[in-house]
Motif scaffolding. Structure first.
Motif, PDB file in Angstrom:
ATOM      1  N   VAL A  27      68.019  13.919  25.552  1.00 25.51           N
ATOM      2  CA  VAL A  27      68.204  13.115  24.339  1.00 25.51           C
ATOM      3  C   VAL A  27      69.385  13.646  23.533  1.00 25.51           C
ATOM      4  CG1 VAL A  27      67.178  12.575  22.090  1.00 25.51           C
ATOM      5  CG2 VAL A  27      65.845  12.259  24.179  1.00 25.51           C
ATOM      6  N   ALA A  28      69.446  14.966  23.375  1.00 24.80           N
ATOM      7  CA  ALA A  28      70.554  15.557  22.619  1.00 24.80           C
ATOM      8  C   ALA A  28      71.890  15.277  23.298  1.00 24.80           C
ATOM      9  CB  ALA A  28      70.338  17.059  22.467  1.00 24.80           C
ATOM     10  N   ALA A  29      71.911  15.364  24.635  1.00 26.76           N
ATOM     11  CA  ALA A  29      73.157  15.116  25.369  1.00 26.76           C
ATOM     12  C   ALA A  29      73.557  13.653  25.294  1.00 26.76           C
ATOM     13  CB  ALA A  29      72.994  15.551  26.824  1.00 26.76           C
ATOM     14  N   GLU A  30      72.598  12.770  25.490  1.00 28.81           N
ATOM     15  CA  GLU A  30      72.895  11.333  25.479  1.00 28.81           C
ATOM     16  C   GLU A  30      73.409  10.890  24.114  1.00 28.81           C
ATOM     17  OE1 GLU A  30      73.335   7.578  27.116  1.00 28.81           O
ATOM     18  OE2 GLU A  30      72.794   9.440  28.157  1.00 28.81           O
ATOM     19  N   LEU A  31      72.860  11.451  23.055  1.00 26.24           N
ATOM     20  CA  LEU A  31      73.278  11.081  21.699  1.00 26.24           C
ATOM     21  C   LEU A  31      74.570  11.772  21.268  1.00 26.24           C
ATOM     22  CD1 LEU A  31      69.828  11.131  19.858  1.00 26.24           C
ATOM     23  CD2 LEU A  31      71.117   9.123  20.623  1.00 26.24           C
ATOM     24  N   GLY A  32      75.038  12.729  22.056  1.00 24.32           N
ATOM     25  CA  GLY A  32      76.275  13.426  21.701  1.00 24.32           C
ATOM     26  C   GLY A  32      76.121  14.351  20.509  1.00 24.32           C
ATOM     27  N   ILE A  33      74.935  14.943  20.342  1.00 24.45           N
ATOM     28  CA  ILE A  33      74.677  15.795  19.184  1.00 24.45           C
ATOM     29  C   ILE A  33      75.634  16.987  19.140  1.00 24.45           C
ATOM     30  CG2 ILE A  33      72.983  17.280  18.053  1.00 24.45           C
ATOM     31  CD1 ILE A  33      72.320  14.321  17.815  1.00 24.45           C
ATOM     32  N   ALA A  34      75.887  17.601  20.283  1.00 24.31           N
ATOM     33  CA  ALA A  34      76.765  18.776  20.300  1.00 24.31           C
ATOM     34  C   ALA A  34      78.183  18.416  19.871  1.00 24.31           C
ATOM     35  CB  ALA A  34      76.765  19.415  21.689  1.00 24.31           C
ATOM     36  N   ASP A  35      78.656  17.245  20.265  1.00 22.48           N
ATOM     37  CA  ASP A  35      79.992  16.818  19.839  1.00 22.48           C
ATOM     38  C   ASP A  35      80.043  16.639  18.322  1.00 22.48           C
ATOM     39  OD1 ASP A  35      81.080  16.842  22.374  1.00 22.48           O
ATOM     40  OD2 ASP A  35      80.711  14.713  22.748  1.00 22.48           O
ATOM     41  N   LEU A  37      78.119  18.204  16.108  1.00 17.72           N
ATOM     42  CA  LEU A  37      78.005  19.508  15.458  1.00 17.72           C
ATOM     43  C   LEU A  37      79.255  20.356  15.648  1.00 17.72           C
ATOM     44  CD1 LEU A  37      74.296  20.502  16.194  1.00 17.72           C
ATOM     45  CD2 LEU A  37      75.274  19.554  14.095  1.00 17.72           C
ATOM     46  N   ALA A  38      80.111  19.973  16.586  1.00 14.72           N
ATOM     47  CA  ALA A  38      81.378  20.692  16.744  1.00 14.72           C
ATOM     48  C   ALA A  38      82.247  20.526  15.501  1.00 14.72           C
ATOM     49  CB  ALA A  38      82.115  20.192  17.980  1.00 14.72           C
ATOM     50  N   GLU A  39      82.025  19.449  14.760  1.00 20.64           N
ATOM     51  CA  GLU A  39      82.791  19.209  13.533  1.00 20.64           C
ATOM     52  C   GLU A  39      82.350  20.162  12.429  1.00 20.64           C
ATOM     53  OE1 GLU A  39      82.065  15.144  12.611  1.00 20.64           O
ATOM     54  OE2 GLU A  39      82.782  14.398  14.556  1.00 20.64           O
ATOM     55  N   ASN A  40      81.029  20.295  12.258  1.00 16.22           N
ATOM     56  CA  ASN A  40      80.448  21.165  11.236  1.00 16.22           C
ATOM     57  C   ASN A  40      78.927  21.094  11.348  1.00 16.22           C
ATOM     58  OD1 ASN A  40      81.452  18.401   9.809  1.00 16.22           O
ATOM     59  ND2 ASN A  40      79.405  18.952   9.076  1.00 16.22           N
ATOM     60  N   PRO A  41      78.199  22.100  10.831  1.00 12.03           N
ATOM     61  CA  PRO A  41      76.735  22.018  10.829  1.00 12.03           C
ATOM     62  C   PRO A  41      76.273  20.792  10.045  1.00 12.03           C
ATOM     63  CG  PRO A  41      77.457  24.251  10.356  1.00 12.03           C
ATOM     64  CD  PRO A  41      78.690  23.388  10.302  1.00 12.03           C
ATOM     65  N   GLN A  42      75.182  20.176  10.511  1.00 15.44           N
ATOM     66  CA  GLN A  42      74.686  18.961   9.869  1.00 15.44           C
ATOM     67  C   GLN A  42      73.167  18.942   9.897  1.00 15.44           C
ATOM     68  OE1 GLN A  42      76.897  15.288  11.157  1.00 15.44           O
ATOM     69  NE2 GLN A  42      78.140  16.753  12.310  1.00 15.44           N
ATOM     70  N   THR A  43      72.593  18.203   8.967  1.00 16.50           N
ATOM     71  CA  THR A  43      71.145  18.047   8.917  1.00 16.50           C
ATOM     72  C   THR A  43      70.708  16.960   9.895  1.00 16.50           C
ATOM     73  OG1 THR A  43      71.206  16.343   7.207  1.00 16.50           O
ATOM     74  CG2 THR A  43      71.155  18.652   6.467  1.00 16.50           C
ATOM     75  N   ALA A  44      69.400  16.919  10.155  1.00 17.72           N
ATOM     76  CA  ALA A  44      68.866  15.867  11.012  1.00 17.72           C
ATOM     77  C   ALA A  44      69.107  14.498  10.397  1.00 17.72           C
ATOM     78  CB  ALA A  44      67.374  16.092  11.248  1.00 17.72           C
ATOM     79  N   ALA A  45      69.053  14.412   9.069  1.00 21.22           N
ATOM     80  CA  ALA A  45      69.291  13.128   8.401  1.00 21.22           C
ATOM     81  C   ALA A  45      70.717  12.648   8.654  1.00 21.22           C
ATOM     82  CB  ALA A  45      69.033  13.265   6.904  1.00 21.22           C
ATOM     83  N   GLU A  46      71.674  13.561   8.559  1.00 19.73           N
ATOM     84  CA  GLU A  46      73.068  13.187   8.812  1.00 19.73           C
ATOM     85  C   GLU A  46      73.267  12.785  10.271  1.00 19.73           C
ATOM     86  OE1 GLU A  46      75.434  16.007   5.618  1.00 19.73           O
ATOM     87  OE2 GLU A  46      74.551  16.941   7.399  1.00 19.73           O
ATOM     88  N   LEU A  47      72.668  13.545  11.171  1.00 22.58           N
ATOM     89  CA  LEU A  47      72.811  13.242  12.594  1.00 22.58           C
ATOM     90  C   LEU A  47      72.119  11.931  12.948  1.00 22.58           C
ATOM     91  CD1 LEU A  47      72.212  16.847  13.947  1.00 22.58           C
ATOM     92  CD2 LEU A  47      74.375  15.586  14.032  1.00 22.58           C
ATOM     93  N   ALA A  48      70.966  11.675  12.348  1.00 23.71           N
ATOM     94  CA  ALA A  48      70.257  10.422  12.609  1.00 23.71           C
ATOM     95  C   ALA A  48      71.075   9.231  12.134  1.00 23.71           C
ATOM     96  CB  ALA A  48      68.894  10.439  11.930  1.00 23.71           C
ATOM     97  N   SER A  49      71.725   9.384  10.994  1.00 17.55           N
ATOM     98  CA  SER A  49      72.554   8.302  10.475  1.00 17.55           C
ATOM     99  C   SER A  49      73.723   8.012  11.406  1.00 17.55           C
ATOM    100  CB  SER A  49      73.072   8.678   9.084  1.00 17.55           C
ATOM    101  OG  SER A  49      73.968   7.700   8.597  1.00 17.55           O
ATOM    102  N   ARG A  50      74.305   9.058  11.967  1.00 17.27           N
ATOM    103  CA  ARG A  50      75.483   8.886  12.816  1.00 17.27           C
ATOM    104  C   ARG A  50      75.129   8.422  14.229  1.00 17.27           C
ATOM    105  NH1 ARG A  50      79.666  13.749  12.028  1.00 17.27           N
ATOM    106  NH2 ARG A  50      80.975  12.186  13.066  1.00 17.27           N
ATOM    107  N   THR A  51      73.872   8.613  14.631  1.00 16.23           N
ATOM    108  CA  THR A  51      73.461   8.210  15.980  1.00 16.23           C
ATOM    109  C   THR A  51      72.518   7.014  15.977  1.00 16.23           C
ATOM    110  OG1 THR A  51      71.644   9.832  15.923  1.00 16.23           O
ATOM    111  CG2 THR A  51      73.735  10.539  16.918  1.00 16.23           C
ATOM    112  N   ALA A  52      72.263   6.447  14.792  1.00 15.07           N
ATOM    113  CA  ALA A  52      71.376   5.285  14.658  1.00 15.07           C
ATOM    114  C   ALA A  52      70.005   5.562  15.271  1.00 15.07           C
ATOM    115  CB  ALA A  52      72.011   4.045  15.290  1.00 15.07           C
TER     116      ALA A  52
END
Length: 252
Positions: A27-35, A37-52
């Motif tokens: 799931v993390a790989a498919e959503l591109g979470i690591a890419d 977070l390479a920009e900067n640390p983020q919360t789950a809320a921020e990541l959820a918003s960016r990955t719909a």
């Protein structure tokens, strides 16, 4: 039993939950979470918003992964990369994102549910799950086929140093990689042996996608790309032939 050695029941239970871990990594790989977070640390809320995605569910996945060294959660609930999480980035040498996406994806994942069929009847699990064998499926589904080819490139990155260090390819004029995918192993051999030329041999649909990788590795001018089917014939164009992770797919 020492305090450092977990009891057998705990070890077995951890193994039984292995599918949960694999799917969470997928799931993390498919959503591109690591890419992200390479920009900067983020919360789950921020990541959820960016990955719909659904924030509470994503947060539960992200909380699990630090327990196995993938991502770290800070005290402010921001997530950040770890060395293992770096391998899930799409833009780093040796990236394992594509092979993670393939192994966790639906077509690959579903066949493991048919392992008992293979044990009882002797047929392939993937044939039972999908009604066709793996390379038939990949030919039918170009998107899955392309991901498979990239995953095989990902899988080869780690072995290149050992291959070029343990075998002397410098004594050959031309090395032919049979079913060599997009050519990352052949590129590694040629980069370590500048006087050697290469032939990359695979199915037409695979060879079509090899140009970009060979160019990025700086060996495209030393590689002849030849398409064909090794069950029919193999070019007599080399004095060394390489087969990596090929023979295990076929019986005698």
């Amino acid at each position: 039993m020492s305090a450092e050695t977990p009891p057998p029941a705990a070890v077995l239970m951890q193994m039984l939950f292995g599918p949960t871990l694999q799917q969470s990594i997928y799931v993390a790989a498919e959503l591109g979470i690591a890419d992200l977070l390479a920009e900067n640390p983020q919360t789950a809320a921020e990541l959820a918003s960016r990955t719909a995605t659904h924030e509470p569910s994503l947060y539960r996945v992200l909380r699990l992964l630090p327990s196995i060294g993938i991502f770290a959660e800070r005290s402010d609930r921001n997530f950040e990369l770890t060395p293992m999480a770096m391998l899930l980035r799409s833009d780093v040498p040796g990236s394992m994102r594509d092979i993670t996406r393939m192994m966790g994806g639906e077509w690959h994942w579903r066949m493991y549910g048919e392992l008992m069929h293979s044990v009882r009847a002797g047929g392939t699990a993937i044939g039972k799950a999908h009604g066709m064998e793996p390379f038939e499926l990949l030919a039918e589904d170009p998107e899955a086929g392309e991901l498979f080819n990239r995953a095989m490139t990902s899988n080869s990155w780690a072995v290149i140093p050992a291959v070029v260090a343990s075998y002397d390819f410098s004594r050959f004029n031309t090395v032919l990689d049979v079913a060599g995918g997009h050519g990352i192993l052949l590129a590694g051999i040629l980069k370590a042996n500048p006087q050697v030329r290469g032939v990359l041999f695979d199915l037409p649909s695979v060879i079509e996608g090899a140009g970009a990788l060979l160019t990025s590795e700086g060996v495209s001018d030393r590689v002849e790309r030849v398409s064909g089917d090794f069950f029919r014939s193999i070019p007599a164009a080399a004095d060394a032939y390489v087969l990596k992770h090929i023979l295990h797919d076929w019986d005698d």
